[in-house]
Design a protein around this motif. Structure first.
Motif, PDB file in Angstrom:
ATOM      1  N   GLY A 150      89.796  72.496 -13.177  1.00 25.14           N
ATOM      2  CA  GLY A 150      88.966  72.068 -12.057  1.00 25.14           C
ATOM      3  C   GLY A 150      89.850  71.474 -10.967  1.00 25.14           C
ATOM      4  N   MET A 151      89.230  71.103  -9.866  1.00 19.28           N
ATOM      5  CA  MET A 151      89.955  70.502  -8.753  1.00 19.28           C
ATOM      6  C   MET A 151      89.246  69.217  -8.335  1.00 19.28           C
ATOM      7  SD  MET A 151      90.514  72.002  -4.879  1.00 19.28           S
ATOM      8  CE  MET A 151      88.752  71.830  -4.491  1.00 19.28           C
ATOM      9  N   GLY A 152      89.972  68.095  -8.381  1.00 20.23           N
ATOM     10  CA  GLY A 152      89.404  66.831  -7.947  1.00 20.23           C
ATOM     11  C   GLY A 152      89.369  66.724  -6.429  1.00 20.23           C
ATOM     12  N   PRO A 153      88.590  65.787  -5.903  1.00 22.86           N
ATOM     13  CA  PRO A 153      88.481  65.638  -4.450  1.00 22.86           C
ATOM     14  C   PRO A 153      89.806  65.275  -3.771  1.00 22.86           C
ATOM     15  CG  PRO A 153      87.266  63.899  -5.599  1.00 22.86           C
ATOM     16  CD  PRO A 153      87.669  64.891  -6.632  1.00 22.86           C
ATOM     17  N   ASP A 154      90.736  64.724  -4.550  1.00 23.32           N
ATOM     18  CA  ASP A 154      92.067  64.385  -4.011  1.00 23.32           C
ATOM     19  C   ASP A 154      93.086  65.497  -4.271  1.00 23.32           C
ATOM     20  OD1 ASP A 154      92.181  64.163  -6.739  1.00 23.32           O
ATOM     21  OD2 ASP A 154      93.167  62.201  -6.777  1.00 23.32           O
ATOM     22  N   GLY A 155      92.611  66.626  -4.819  1.00 19.18           N
ATOM     23  CA  GLY A 155      93.515  67.738  -5.115  1.00 19.18           C
ATOM     24  C   GLY A 155      94.204  67.627  -6.456  1.00 19.18           C
ATOM     25  N   HIS A 156      93.775  66.659  -7.300  1.00 19.44           N
ATOM     26  CA  HIS A 156      94.379  66.571  -8.633  1.00 19.44           C
ATOM     27  C   HIS A 156      93.762  67.617  -9.554  1.00 19.44           C
ATOM     28  CE1 HIS A 156      90.847  64.228 -10.222  1.00 19.44           C
ATOM     29  NE2 HIS A 156      91.274  64.686 -11.388  1.00 19.44           N
ATOM     30  N   THR A 157      94.507  67.953 -10.596  1.00 20.97           N
ATOM     31  CA  THR A 157      93.990  68.817 -11.654  1.00 20.97           C
ATOM     32  C   THR A 157      94.594  68.333 -12.958  1.00 20.97           C
ATOM     33  OG1 THR A 157      93.541  71.100 -12.308  1.00 20.97           O
ATOM     34  CG2 THR A 157      95.783  70.622 -11.527  1.00 20.97           C
ATOM     35  N   CYS A 158      93.931  68.621 -14.086  1.00 22.70           N
ATOM     36  CA  CYS A 158      94.296  67.973 -15.357  1.00 22.70           C
ATOM     37  C   CYS A 158      94.334  66.467 -15.071  1.00 22.70           C
ATOM     38  CB  CYS A 158      95.639  68.475 -15.878  1.00 22.70           C
ATOM     39  SG  CYS A 158      95.707  70.244 -16.101  1.00 22.70           S
ATOM     40  N   SER A 159      95.370  65.777 -15.554  1.00 14.71           N
ATOM     41  CA  SER A 159      95.557  64.383 -15.138  1.00 14.71           C
ATOM     42  C   SER A 159      96.863  64.284 -14.363  1.00 14.71           C
ATOM     43  CB  SER A 159      95.537  63.442 -16.342  1.00 14.71           C
ATOM     44  OG  SER A 159      94.207  63.263 -16.804  1.00 14.71           O
ATOM     45  N   LEU A 160      97.045  65.233 -13.452  1.00  9.35           N
ATOM     46  CA  LEU A 160      98.212  65.272 -12.570  1.00  9.35           C
ATOM     47  C   LEU A 160      97.726  64.905 -11.167  1.00  9.35           C
ATOM     48  CD1 LEU A 160      99.646  68.605 -13.992  1.00  9.35           C
ATOM     49  CD2 LEU A 160     100.626  66.322 -14.342  1.00  9.35           C
ATOM     50  N   PHE A 161      98.029  63.666 -10.767  1.00  9.13           N
ATOM     51  CA  PHE A 161      97.488  63.119  -9.533  1.00  9.13           C
ATOM     52  C   PHE A 161      98.521  63.131  -8.412  1.00  9.13           C
ATOM     53  CE2 PHE A 161      94.825  61.403 -12.877  1.00  9.13           C
ATOM     54  CZ  PHE A 161      93.553  61.498 -12.333  1.00  9.13           C
ATOM     55  N   PRO A 162      98.062  63.239  -7.156  1.00 12.29           N
ATOM     56  CA  PRO A 162      98.991  63.250  -6.025  1.00 12.29           C
ATOM     57  C   PRO A 162      99.931  62.039  -6.046  1.00 12.29           C
ATOM     58  CG  PRO A 162      96.778  63.778  -5.272  1.00 12.29           C
ATOM     59  CD  PRO A 162      96.659  63.367  -6.714  1.00 12.29           C
ATOM     60  N   SER A 180      96.215  55.989 -14.409  1.00 13.93           N
ATOM     61  CA  SER A 180      95.427  56.986 -13.681  1.00 13.93           C
ATOM     62  C   SER A 180      94.646  56.304 -12.559  1.00 13.93           C
ATOM     63  CB  SER A 180      94.446  57.674 -14.627  1.00 13.93           C
ATOM     64  OG  SER A 180      93.487  58.404 -13.881  1.00 13.93           O
ATOM     65  N   PRO A 181      94.712  56.856 -11.323  1.00 13.65           N
ATOM     66  CA  PRO A 181      93.942  56.266 -10.233  1.00 13.65           C
ATOM     67  C   PRO A 181      92.436  56.412 -10.432  1.00 13.65           C
ATOM     68  CG  PRO A 181      95.022  58.297  -9.520  1.00 13.65           C
ATOM     69  CD  PRO A 181      95.548  57.991 -10.883  1.00 13.65           C
ATOM     70  N   LYS A 182      92.074  57.310 -11.357  1.00  7.42           N
ATOM     71  CA  LYS A 182      90.657  57.513 -11.670  1.00  7.42           C
ATOM     72  C   LYS A 182      90.447  57.046 -13.108  1.00  7.42           C
ATOM     73  CE  LYS A 182      87.408  61.357 -12.126  1.00  7.42           C
ATOM     74  NZ  LYS A 182      87.308  62.815 -12.221  1.00  7.42           N
ATOM     75  N   PRO A 183      89.485  56.158 -13.345  1.00  8.07           N
ATOM     76  CA  PRO A 183      89.300  55.698 -14.729  1.00  8.07           C
ATOM     77  C   PRO A 183      88.841  56.826 -15.639  1.00  8.07           C
ATOM     78  CG  PRO A 183      87.565  54.822 -13.280  1.00  8.07           C
ATOM     79  CD  PRO A 183      88.552  55.539 -12.399  1.00  8.07           C
ATOM     80  N   PRO A 184      89.147  56.715 -16.969  1.00 10.28           N
ATOM     81  CA  PRO A 184      89.952  55.668 -17.603  1.00 10.28           C
ATOM     82  C   PRO A 184      91.451  55.829 -17.295  1.00 10.28           C
ATOM     83  CG  PRO A 184      89.314  57.317 -19.214  1.00 10.28           C
ATOM     84  CD  PRO A 184      88.641  57.706 -17.931  1.00 10.28           C
ATOM     85  N   ALA A 185      92.163  54.701 -17.347  1.00  8.80           N
ATOM     86  CA  ALA A 185      93.566  54.674 -16.920  1.00  8.80           C
ATOM     87  C   ALA A 185      94.489  55.449 -17.855  1.00  8.80           C
ATOM     88  CB  ALA A 185      94.038  53.222 -16.809  1.00  8.80           C
ATOM     89  N   LYS A 186      94.173  55.440 -19.156  1.00 10.38           N
ATOM     90  CA  LYS A 186      95.052  56.095 -20.139  1.00 10.38           C
ATOM     91  C   LYS A 186      94.592  57.525 -20.415  1.00 10.38           C
ATOM     92  CE  LYS A 186      96.415  51.844 -22.488  1.00 10.38           C
ATOM     93  NZ  LYS A 186      96.463  51.129 -23.772  1.00 10.38           N
ATOM     94  N   GLU A 222     102.041  73.737   1.363  1.00  9.09           N
ATOM     95  CA  GLU A 222     103.257  72.939   1.594  1.00  9.09           C
ATOM     96  C   GLU A 222     102.961  71.433   1.554  1.00  9.09           C
ATOM     97  OE1 GLU A 222     101.332  73.674   5.552  1.00  9.09           O
ATOM     98  OE2 GLU A 222     101.811  74.921   3.813  1.00  9.09           O
ATOM     99  N   GLU A 223     101.698  71.056   1.652  1.00  6.35           N
ATOM    100  CA  GLU A 223     101.360  69.625   1.530  1.00  6.35           C
ATOM    101  C   GLU A 223     101.540  69.132   0.094  1.00  6.35           C
ATOM    102  OE1 GLU A 223      97.850  68.213   3.502  1.00  6.35           O
ATOM    103  OE2 GLU A 223      98.177  69.509   5.248  1.00  6.35           O
ATOM    104  N   GLY A 224     101.639  70.075  -0.837  1.00  5.23           N
ATOM    105  CA  GLY A 224     102.051  69.729  -2.197  1.00  5.23           C
ATOM    106  C   GLY A 224     101.013  69.070  -3.085  1.00  5.23           C
ATOM    107  N   LEU A 225      99.737  69.266  -2.805  1.00  7.17           N
ATOM    108  CA  LEU A 225      98.720  68.729  -3.716  1.00  7.17           C
ATOM    109  C   LEU A 225      98.917  69.354  -5.103  1.00  7.17           C
ATOM    110  CD1 LEU A 225      95.424  68.633  -1.610  1.00  7.17           C
ATOM    111  CD2 LEU A 225      96.927  66.728  -2.233  1.00  7.17           C
ATOM    112  N   PRO A 226      98.612  68.604  -6.166  1.00  8.09           N
ATOM    113  CA  PRO A 226      98.845  69.139  -7.518  1.00  8.09           C
ATOM    114  C   PRO A 226      98.253  70.536  -7.738  1.00  8.09           C
ATOM    115  CG  PRO A 226      98.405  66.804  -7.657  1.00  8.09           C
ATOM    116  CD  PRO A 226      98.212  67.178  -6.209  1.00  8.09           C
ATOM    117  N   CYS A 227      97.044  70.791  -7.247  1.00  5.16           N
ATOM    118  CA  CYS A 227      96.444  72.131  -7.436  1.00  5.16           C
ATOM    119  C   CYS A 227      97.293  73.218  -6.791  1.00  5.16           C
ATOM    120  CB  CYS A 227      95.038  72.172  -6.849  1.00  5.16           C
ATOM    121  SG  CYS A 227      93.804  71.279  -7.815  1.00  5.16           S
TER     122      CYS A 227
END
Length: 257
Positions: A150-162, A180-186, A222-227
């Motif tokens: 999936g794709m998060g609103p910040d462009g993260h996927t899995c638990s790989l955040f910008p 993790s910036p999105k809970p849960p942290a672990k 080129e903006e490099g979002l995780p997705c």
């Protein structure tokens, strides 16, 4: 001879509505399953949480699914008990496994006895992957038949955040984060090298809330979002989206057949 593979170019399928995405995704998964079983007698797939499990409903009761040949892993998981509301496994069980006959032993969960030791938890999941892949595919990283993301609103996927340090992980198959910036942290997550060694990766994104992020991911990689950084080497990359999500993209769409 140069044996280096070029990164996959995304193929974008945009359907009129969510049900169109569900139908196309089911056909796509069936094709991937069929090819994998013909080739090696099993189908290795990694699933995500969020809205993805519900999008697999087109497979429920579908003819031709060989559920006993599926080996299911998680692209990421929250470090919580398996029946916890935050667990991706619990979500997949509620939306998908409870409605299809995948053998329980073919669903590979985190080891909940290791929730207090994230290093050991990752090592144990990596060992589970090694048992499945290492003796059968002699590669540096496991080669999944299909990874669904999936794709998060910040462009993260899995638990790989910008901006997170895990984006530069190059060796581990499975890594953890405690911030993790999105809970849960672990959480634990597959890493880019694993995602980018898959035979097929498919993103699923629907709804107008995804418009801006999808345009950034596809039109401004080129903006490099995780997705944007998922470009399988020697594999194939697909996006299954609806017209509401793809309304702002300039990236060319391919007709689904």
């Amino acid at each position: 001879m140069n044996t280096m593979h070029a990164p996959a170019t995304p193929v974008v399928y945009s359907m009129p509505d969510v049900e169109g995405v569900v139908h196309a995704l089911a056909q796509f998964v069936l094709t991937a399953q069929h090819e994998a079983i013909l080739k090696k007698g099993r189908f290795t797939i990694a699933l995500s949480g969020g809205s993805l499990p519900k999008m697999l409903r087109g497979l429920i009761g579908a003819p031709g699914v060989q559920w006993d040949k599926w080996q299911v892993y998680y692209a990421d998981e929250r470090v919580v008990p398996l029946d916890h509301p935050d667990s991706n496994h619990a979500l997949c069980r509620q939306e998908f496994y409870s409605k299809v006959p995948i053998p329980v032993e073919n669903i590979h969960t985190i080891d909940v006895s290791l929730l207090d030791d994230l290093e050991e938890l990752c090592d144990a999941y990596e060992k589970d992957l090694i048992l499945q892949f290492a003796s059968k595919d002699s590669a540096r990283f496991p080669i999944f038949d299909l990874i669904l993301l999936g794709m998060g609103p910040d462009g993260h996927t899995c638990s790989l955040f910008p901006g997170h340090e895990l984006l530069s992980e190059e060796d581990r198959w499975v890594a953890y984060l405690e911030d993790s910036p999105k809970p849960p942290a672990k959480r634990v997550t597959l890493t880019f090298p694993v995602l980018n060694h898959a035979a097929r990766v498919a993103f699923v994104a629907t709804g107008e809330g995804k418009q801006e992020t999808l345009a950034t991911v596809l039109d401004r990689p080129e903006e490099g979002l995780p997705c944007s950084r998922i470009r399988p080497l020697g594999g194939l990359l697909y996006w299954f989206v609806d017209d509401a999500a793809s309304a702002q993209i300039a990236y060319p769409k391919t007709e689904w057949k």
